[in-house]
Design an enzyme around this catalytic site. Structure first.
Site: not given
Length: 364
Positions: A257, A302
């Site tokens: 990611s 996140k």
């Protein structure tokens, strides 16, 4: 003993029993929490995250932070009390264990998979950034893995360069399976390869590859439960030769990611000026060689982690926008991106003060 006292004592004992049961009984859930966020333009553990040598680089300020998520290990199950706390907590997320770890996956297997995905994301980030700058990157199709007890074992090896199958040149990893499955199981297929050792020696010595080998393999029948087809037992991938050294130094991180943020960090260091204009930008997203940005897991964790560290803008894969916008941390702007060009355009708007033009993830 008075009835009221007895009732209170019984209730207290019952609560203690229930608490003990809740602490002892495992559930089929795992937990996600915000992980570390690291500036790709800065240092981590005293070392620059990006090491570039053999090409001119430029100073870069501001933040282009990659973000992470912490998850409980594959072998751990939340107890009932921890699961209930996680469901109520804002900065935690409780999810079914199998959504994070396929059934039967060990902690070692999970770590290995994450490490491989992280390595591949670094390669794709380098390719995407350099191609965006019109810097040539040589690519070729290679054997990524050879499956044990299949026809290819002992014939093909990881790192072998696949030039052709049955005389037909291959340009993409997908070409290999298409050419193999033209056969019926039991038929022979011919791979034209450059052995991994020869390829490595040629790169090391800066010379052309001197020759190829034709290797004949008898195909087998697939055993994955789908329609029977011919296989040899390999996974094909892509390898690259870069015109200068680009190393990414970041330990204890896994998964794919961070690809987008690595690509942006590399681009920033190879170009004059500052991509961010000094702003604190964080983000996430996979990236492929062509610069396409893909979705990731744990997006809400996140964004929380990024905002806690001071981020004001968060580059968000467009396929994650709807989920991320369900709970946007105060003071954080979610910026929708579909590819590397979108991210560069958004950063231009940020540094030029045109934040009203940013393509935002709308609130749900």
């Amino acid at each position: 003993m008075p009835r009221r006292t007895a009732t209170m004592l019984a209730s207290t004992l019952m609560l203690i029993v229930l608490l003990c049961v809740g602490l002892a009984v495992p559930t089929e859930y795992s937990e996600m929490t915000p992980g570390p966020t690291v500036n790709t333009l800065g240092k981590h553990d005293g070392e620059p995250v990006l090491h570039i040598s053999g090409h001119r680089t430029y100073p870069a300020d501001g933040h282009l932070n990659m973000t992470t998520v912490r998850v409980t290990s594959p072998d751990y199950r939340l107890n009932l009390v921890s699961a209930m706390y996680g469901w109520l907590a804002h900065d935690n997320k409780v999810v079914p264990h199998d959504t994070l770890f396929p059934e039967g996956q060990t902690e070692e297997e999970s770590s290995q998979e994450n490490a491989e995905e992280f390595s591949q994301s670094q390669e794709s980030a380098k390719v995407a950034a350099l191609r965006e700058l019109d810097i040539p990157v040589e690519s070729w199709v290679v054997v990524s893995t050879v499956v044990k007890d299949t026809p290819a074992e002992g014939v093909l090896h990881a790192g072998d360069v696949i030039r052709a199958v049955d005389g037909t040149p291959v340009k993409e990893p997908g070409d290999v399976s298409k050419l193999v499955t033209r056969h019926e199981p039991g038929e022979k297929v011919v791979f034209t390869v450059v052995p991994a050792k020869e390829q490595a020696a040629a790169e090391r010595e800066g010379r052309e590859v001197t020759g190829t080998e034709d290797l004949t393999i008898t195909t087998a029948k697939s055993g994955d439960g789908g329609k029977p087809r011919a296989i040899v037992g390999i996974a094909a991938g892509t390898d690259h030769t870069f015109p200068f050294s680009v190393d990414i130094k970041l330990a204890d991180v896994g998964g794919p990611s961070a690809g987008l943020m690595f690509a942006l960090g590399i681009y920033d260091k190879l170009t004059p000026g500052s991509l961010t204009g000094g702003a604190f930008v964080a983000g996430t997203g996979t990236i492929d060689d062509a610069g396409e940005v893909g979705p990731i897991g744990g997006i809400s964790m996140k964004t929380v982690g990024a905002r806690a560290k001071g981020a004001k803008y968060f580059l968000t894969p467009e396929k994650n926008c709807a989920t991320a916008a369900e709970d946007i941390p105060d003071g954080l702007t979610l910026v929708r991106v579909g590819d590397l060009d979108d991210a560069l355009d958004a950063l231009e708007d940020i540094r030029e003060g045109r934040t009203g033009e940013l393509p935002r993830c709308p609130k749900g």
